[in-house]
Write a protein that holds these residues in place. Structure first.
Motif, PDB file in Angstrom:
ATOM      1  N   THR A 102       0.821  -1.206   0.000  1.00  0.00           N
ATOM      2  CA  THR A 102       0.000   0.000   0.000  1.00  0.00           C
ATOM      3  C   THR A 102       0.854   1.256   0.000  1.00  0.00           C
ATOM      4  OG1 THR A 102      -1.753  -1.165   1.198  1.00  0.00           O
ATOM      5  CG2 THR A 102      -1.824   1.228   1.223  1.00  0.00           C
ATOM      6  N   SER A 162      -6.875  -0.337   0.171  1.00  0.00           N
ATOM      7  CA  SER A 162      -6.175   0.535   1.114  1.00  0.00           C
ATOM      8  C   SER A 162      -5.448   1.678   0.414  1.00  0.00           C
ATOM      9  CB  SER A 162      -5.163  -0.281   1.932  1.00  0.00           C
ATOM     10  OG  SER A 162      -5.790  -1.319   2.645  1.00  0.00           O
ATOM     11  N   ASP A 216      -1.838   1.418   8.069  1.00  0.00           N
ATOM     12  CA  ASP A 216      -2.164   0.379   7.079  1.00  0.00           C
ATOM     13  C   ASP A 216      -1.924  -1.011   7.668  1.00  0.00           C
ATOM     14  OD1 ASP A 216      -2.854   2.235   5.131  1.00  0.00           O
ATOM     15  OD2 ASP A 216      -0.815   2.370   4.349  1.00  0.00           O
TER      16      ASP A 216
END
Length: 291
Positions: A102, A162, A216
């Motif tokens: 991400t 995400s 995350d």
């Protein structure tokens, strides 16, 4: 009358700003210790477990905590503490890979949108808005359930959903940097876009990148544990915190630690990641300010 100055006994020295920065709270120490313990368990795995995580003792069955089994045994007579340690790798590696993926993709797109502007910014922002509008966890459950894939599919889907948050935060930080003189100087010198992004912009927005990366990780930890709880993304019988919580909740009256243990590990790891991430953001921001 003596000219010797007197000291007011009610005077209390106020710590300087630098001394306050150096002070580390007990909460941060505790959270760092939790993450260190999790990291050791993830690397060492079964090697540091007191019992074989897969060894079954059907005659013993679910038993409460004892001197031999610190957190008792599960429905198949397996040592709960050993399975918690062995399950750390499955529970943590996935979220860590999701966070790395991400950050790599979202940070690059966010910096590019904030630096280039125009159509590039509009296209990236529309993509982020579209994905952000979807119910992420519900979509992950539907996609993983339909595809029937294992961990790799679950990780890829979590990375995809995400990315928008990473793009938004990184783009906002890059926009603040784009108004500064050093970027105008870099453009005037004819530096390439990749060099400007990764050699000049990225070091200055590093606190935001690190903090969002930790968030995350925490989000992926909770999300992937939820999938495992539902029986998705993890093979049955695997030592995984989410799956252990689902499998052992029916024996809580016989051994409460069989389900409470993995639940506490998920909570403690998530809280510790958030606290340490917040501290890293403050520390990196202070270092950038002094620089």
């Amino acid at each position: 009358m003596s000219d010797t100055p007197t000291i007011d006994p009610t005077f209390i020295a106020i710590p300087t700003r630098r001394s306050r920065r150096r002070r580390i709270s007990p909460l941060l120490i505790a959270c760092s210790g939790v993450l260190l313990f999790v990291a050791v368990c993830a690397v060492a795995g079964s090697a540091v477990a007191p019992h074989d995580p897969g060894a079954q003792d059907l005659a013993l069955g679910p038993a409460p905590a004892s001197a031999d089994h610190w957190l008792g045994t599960d429905g198949l007579g397996r040592d709960v503490f050993s399975r918690l340690i062995a399950g750390t790798r499955n529970a943590v590696v996935g979220p860590l890979l999701v966070a790395i993926g991400t950050v790599l993709i979202g940070t690059t797109l966010g910096m590019l949108a904030g630096l280039r502007g125009g159509r590039v910014d509009s296209l990236i922002c529309r993509f982020a808005d579209l994905v952000y509008a979807l119910p992420a966890l519900l979509m992950v459950v539907v996609i993983v359930g339909m595809v029937g894939g294992g961990s790799l599919i679950a990780w890829a889907v979590f990375i995809f959903f995400s990315i928008p948050t990473e793009i938004r935060l990184t783009r906002s930080a890059t926009l603040r940097q784009s108004k500064l003189a050093y970027l105008d100087a870099a453009r005037t010198l004819g530096l390439s876009t990749p060099r400007i992004l990764f050699r000049h912009v990225l070091p200055n927005i590093l606190p935001t990148v690190v903090a969002t990366g930790m968030l995350d990780f925490v989000g992926a930890l909770v999300g992937l544990s939820s999938l495992a709880f539902l029986g998705l993304g993890v093979a049955p019988g695997t030592a995984d915190w989410g799956l252990m919580l689902a499998e052992e909740r029916s024996i809580m009256d016989l051994n409460v630690w069989a389900a409470l243990g993995p639940a506490l590990m998920i909570i403690l790891t998530a809280v510790s990641g958030t606290v340490v991430g917040d501290w890293l953001y403050d520390r990196l921001s202070q270092d950038r300010g002094r620089a």
